[in-house]
Design a protein around this motif. Sequence first.
Motif, PDB file in Angstrom:
ATOM      1  N   SER A 104     -26.517  35.914 -35.248  1.00 53.41           N
ATOM      2  CA  SER A 104     -27.394  36.934 -35.760  1.00 53.41           C
ATOM      3  C   SER A 104     -27.702  38.017 -34.507  1.00 53.41           C
ATOM      4  O   SER A 104     -27.801  37.698 -33.571  1.00 53.41           O
ATOM      5  CB  SER A 104     -28.811  36.422 -36.138  1.00 53.41           C
ATOM      6  OG  SER A 104     -29.814  37.423 -36.383  1.00 53.41           O
ATOM      7  N   PRO A 105     -27.872  39.401 -34.844  1.00 50.42           N
ATOM      8  CA  PRO A 105     -28.142  40.333 -33.740  1.00 50.42           C
ATOM      9  C   PRO A 105     -29.544  40.151 -33.259  1.00 50.42           C
ATOM     10  O   PRO A 105     -29.878  40.802 -32.356  1.00 50.42           O
ATOM     11  CB  PRO A 105     -27.827  41.415 -34.390  1.00 50.42           C
ATOM     12  CG  PRO A 105     -27.970  41.475 -35.891  1.00 50.42           C
ATOM     13  CD  PRO A 105     -27.408  40.047 -36.080  1.00 50.42           C
ATOM     14  N   LYS A 165     -16.078  46.606 -25.618  1.00 52.34           N
ATOM     15  CA  LYS A 165     -15.441  45.414 -25.606  1.00 52.34           C
ATOM     16  C   LYS A 165     -16.461  44.209 -25.987  1.00 52.34           C
ATOM     17  O   LYS A 165     -16.009  42.799 -26.524  1.00 52.34           O
ATOM     18  CB  LYS A 165     -15.206  44.774 -23.990  1.00 52.34           C
ATOM     19  CG  LYS A 165     -14.300  45.811 -23.685  1.00 52.34           C
ATOM     20  CD  LYS A 165     -12.797  45.536 -23.586  1.00 52.34           C
ATOM     21  CE  LYS A 165     -11.780  46.192 -22.541  1.00 52.34           C
ATOM     22  NZ  LYS A 165     -10.643  46.064 -23.078  1.00 52.34           N
ATOM     23  N   VAL A 166     -17.640  44.502 -25.985  1.00 52.58           N
ATOM     24  CA  VAL A 166     -18.833  43.420 -26.658  1.00 52.58           C
ATOM     25  C   VAL A 166     -19.341  44.001 -27.950  1.00 52.58           C
ATOM     26  O   VAL A 166     -20.377  43.719 -28.493  1.00 52.58           O
ATOM     27  CB  VAL A 166     -19.750  43.223 -25.620  1.00 52.58           C
ATOM     28  CG1 VAL A 166     -19.139  42.337 -24.608  1.00 52.58           C
ATOM     29  CG2 VAL A 166     -20.418  44.217 -25.338  1.00 52.58           C
ATOM     30  N   TRP A 167     -18.621  44.792 -28.629  1.00 55.70           N
ATOM     31  CA  TRP A 167     -19.150  45.424 -30.021  1.00 55.70           C
ATOM     32  C   TRP A 167     -18.410  44.711 -31.033  1.00 55.70           C
ATOM     33  O   TRP A 167     -17.546  45.152 -31.143  1.00 55.70           O
ATOM     34  CB  TRP A 167     -19.134  47.111 -29.864  1.00 55.70           C
ATOM     35  CG  TRP A 167     -19.824  47.685 -31.044  1.00 55.70           C
ATOM     36  CD1 TRP A 167     -19.304  47.695 -32.410  1.00 55.70           C
ATOM     37  CD2 TRP A 167     -21.017  48.096 -31.182  1.00 55.70           C
ATOM     38  NE1 TRP A 167     -20.129  48.234 -33.358  1.00 55.70           N
ATOM     39  CE2 TRP A 167     -21.418  48.459 -32.661  1.00 55.70           C
ATOM     40  CE3 TRP A 167     -22.148  48.105 -30.420  1.00 55.70           C
ATOM     41  CZ2 TRP A 167     -22.635  49.102 -33.031  1.00 55.70           C
ATOM     42  CZ3 TRP A 167     -23.490  48.604 -30.767  1.00 55.70           C
ATOM     43  CH2 TRP A 167     -23.560  49.159 -32.006  1.00 55.70           C
ATOM     44  N   ASP A 168     -18.730  44.032 -31.917  1.00 58.55           N
ATOM     45  CA  ASP A 168     -18.212  43.448 -33.181  1.00 58.55           C
ATOM     46  C   ASP A 168     -18.775  44.282 -34.336  1.00 58.55           C
ATOM     47  O   ASP A 168     -19.764  44.185 -34.792  1.00 58.55           O
ATOM     48  CB  ASP A 168     -18.899  41.904 -33.071  1.00 58.55           C
ATOM     49  CG  ASP A 168     -18.138  41.286 -33.932  1.00 58.55           C
ATOM     50  OD1 ASP A 168     -17.355  41.819 -34.913  1.00 58.55           O
ATOM     51  OD2 ASP A 168     -18.427  39.852 -34.273  1.00 58.55           O
ATOM     52  N   ALA A 169     -17.854  44.992 -34.796  1.00 57.74           N
ATOM     53  CA  ALA A 169     -18.009  45.657 -36.012  1.00 57.74           C
ATOM     54  C   ALA A 169     -18.369  44.884 -37.187  1.00 57.74           C
ATOM     55  O   ALA A 169     -18.989  45.271 -38.385  1.00 57.74           O
ATOM     56  CB  ALA A 169     -16.856  46.411 -36.224  1.00 57.74           C
ATOM     57  N   GLY A 197     -12.036  35.384 -24.604  1.00 54.22           N
ATOM     58  CA  GLY A 197     -12.166  36.729 -25.426  1.00 54.22           C
ATOM     59  C   GLY A 197     -12.688  36.219 -27.152  1.00 54.22           C
ATOM     60  O   GLY A 197     -12.962  37.242 -27.789  1.00 54.22           O
ATOM     61  N   LYS A 198     -13.255  35.056 -27.120  1.00 55.10           N
ATOM     62  CA  LYS A 198     -13.851  34.696 -28.417  1.00 55.10           C
ATOM     63  C   LYS A 198     -15.295  35.025 -28.630  1.00 55.10           C
ATOM     64  O   LYS A 198     -15.985  35.010 -27.531  1.00 55.10           O
ATOM     65  CB  LYS A 198     -13.516  33.031 -28.694  1.00 55.10           C
ATOM     66  CG  LYS A 198     -12.242  32.745 -28.659  1.00 55.10           C
ATOM     67  CD  LYS A 198     -12.115  31.224 -28.925  1.00 55.10           C
ATOM     68  CE  LYS A 198     -10.744  30.569 -29.173  1.00 55.10           C
ATOM     69  NZ  LYS A 198     -10.569  29.166 -29.368  1.00 55.10           N
ATOM     70  N   TRP A 199     -15.577  35.725 -29.803  1.00 53.00           N
ATOM     71  CA  TRP A 199     -17.130  35.817 -29.928  1.00 53.00           C
ATOM     72  C   TRP A 199     -17.680  34.582 -29.800  1.00 53.00           C
ATOM     73  O   TRP A 199     -17.431  33.636 -30.260  1.00 53.00           O
ATOM     74  CB  TRP A 199     -17.040  36.628 -31.207  1.00 53.00           C
ATOM     75  CG  TRP A 199     -16.540  37.783 -31.547  1.00 53.00           C
ATOM     76  CD1 TRP A 199     -15.518  38.130 -32.229  1.00 53.00           C
ATOM     77  CD2 TRP A 199     -16.792  39.066 -30.794  1.00 53.00           C
ATOM     78  NE1 TRP A 199     -15.194  39.600 -32.192  1.00 53.00           N
ATOM     79  CE2 TRP A 199     -15.781  40.265 -31.162  1.00 53.00           C
ATOM     80  CE3 TRP A 199     -17.845  39.416 -29.707  1.00 53.00           C
ATOM     81  CZ2 TRP A 199     -16.067  41.323 -30.800  1.00 53.00           C
ATOM     82  CZ3 TRP A 199     -17.720  40.828 -29.353  1.00 53.00           C
ATOM     83  CH2 TRP A 199     -17.006  41.865 -29.669  1.00 53.00           C
ATOM     84  N   PRO A 202     -23.801  44.676 -30.688  1.00 52.45           N
ATOM     85  CA  PRO A 202     -23.117  44.121 -29.478  1.00 52.45           C
ATOM     86  C   PRO A 202     -23.418  42.720 -29.554  1.00 52.45           C
ATOM     87  O   PRO A 202     -24.145  41.805 -30.188  1.00 52.45           O
ATOM     88  CB  PRO A 202     -24.101  44.599 -28.399  1.00 52.45           C
ATOM     89  CG  PRO A 202     -25.106  44.973 -28.759  1.00 52.45           C
ATOM     90  CD  PRO A 202     -24.904  45.506 -30.363  1.00 52.45           C
ATOM     91  N   ARG A 203     -22.438  41.728 -29.160  1.00 54.59           N
ATOM     92  CA  ARG A 203     -22.205  40.497 -29.184  1.00 54.59           C
ATOM     93  C   ARG A 203     -21.350  40.020 -28.020  1.00 54.59           C
ATOM     94  O   ARG A 203     -20.311  40.242 -27.759  1.00 54.59           O
ATOM     95  CB  ARG A 203     -21.573  39.994 -30.591  1.00 54.59           C
ATOM     96  CG  ARG A 203     -21.333  38.533 -30.952  1.00 54.59           C
ATOM     97  CD  ARG A 203     -20.553  38.449 -32.328  1.00 54.59           C
ATOM     98  NE  ARG A 203     -20.567  36.906 -32.507  1.00 54.59           N
ATOM     99  CZ  ARG A 203     -19.776  36.526 -33.625  1.00 54.59           C
ATOM    100  NH1 ARG A 203     -19.217  37.408 -34.293  1.00 54.59           N
ATOM    101  NH2 ARG A 203     -19.707  35.225 -33.826  1.00 54.59           N
ATOM    102  N   PRO A 204     -22.182  38.830 -27.738  1.00 51.08           N
ATOM    103  CA  PRO A 204     -21.350  37.995 -26.194  1.00 51.08           C
ATOM    104  C   PRO A 204     -20.156  37.525 -26.689  1.00 51.08           C
ATOM    105  O   PRO A 204     -19.947  36.875 -27.801  1.00 51.08           O
ATOM    106  CB  PRO A 204     -22.405  37.009 -25.484  1.00 51.08           C
ATOM    107  CG  PRO A 204     -23.210  36.725 -27.087  1.00 51.08           C
ATOM    108  CD  PRO A 204     -23.358  37.964 -27.778  1.00 51.08           C
TER     109      PRO A 204
END
Length: 343
Positions: free
Chosen positions: A104-105, A69-73, A93-95, A86-88
């Motif tokens: 930036s990771p 759910k928090v992994w942004d490909a 539901g918006k990144w 992973p991204r909050p």
Amino acid sequence: SGNASYLANGYVAYDRAFPSKGMDVDPHHGGSATLEYALADCALAQMADGLGHADDAATLRTRGGNWHKVWDADVRDAETGFTGFPRPRDENGKWYTPADGHYSPRSQHGFHEGTGWQYQWLVQQDVPGMLQAMHGREQAGKRLDAFFAYDALLQSPLTAARKEWVVGPYSYYNQYRYNPNNEPDLHSPWMYTLIGQPWKTATVVRAAQQLFTNAPNGVTGNDDLGTMSAWYLFSALGLYPAVPGSGQFLLHAPRYSKAEITLGNGRTLRLQAPGADPRSLQYIQSVQVDGKPQPAVWLDWQRLQQGGDVRFTLGAQAPEQGWGTAQADLPVSYCATPGSAQP
């Protein structure tokens, strides 16, 4: 607490305005909290399974995959070129996106005392899913190599550990390398083992051990109720509990030639590694348990608590096609993503 949004949406919503109770609360770190909750759910699923609570186990096992759910490909690290982190995300539901429009990771947003680079490895309950998200085992291995500055470690382990890794005990953010001073990524050296590259675990662990010295500042970071000391102890013994709830202890090259653990009731676990040298890079060539070959990279607690003899054969040559590299030698992830292949 982030539990309300986690149960409703499968992730802890990132909300810096969430009322705190004196210190941090999980919504302030929605990205890392989600990863931690999912890992804990998978551990609880195994406990429920063992207790015969099949329905609870099934529910918790599914939630063990909530890290997705928090992994942004689409997130890309500009310097290394790796994609997918992973991204909050917020309650809608918006990144999360900072004011400049670029996420930036390596940033501190949404992660507790760490970054997306360091927390990406907190999915050890689902190694097949992680490999799929990272575009395969080869790419995951390269990502680990970048994370640990692996080539530099081979040249000079201690120099690289002090120069390339996170050095300051509170240098949590804007980092993309391994932080041996804090909890979020302490298990990450064993991710190499879980993807079939155990010799690289040995390289990283030997380098990290050299950061521990017999001096007032001889423990990395803040010992945090014995966490860092426990890390050192497990690493020196050649056993590490990398996957919570599994009861599995991953095997790696011990630091010392002999250790004995008294288990009670007259039982003793004897760990032997003839020729072990803490000053050198050494790799497992083979393992025997009570005189029988042990090709698998782990021993479970049920076996260890019986005591007996675990004998490591070490050598200077990294066995890239040898011990612990076959798929059959690796543990099966209890909360593997449906349809993903085991490494």
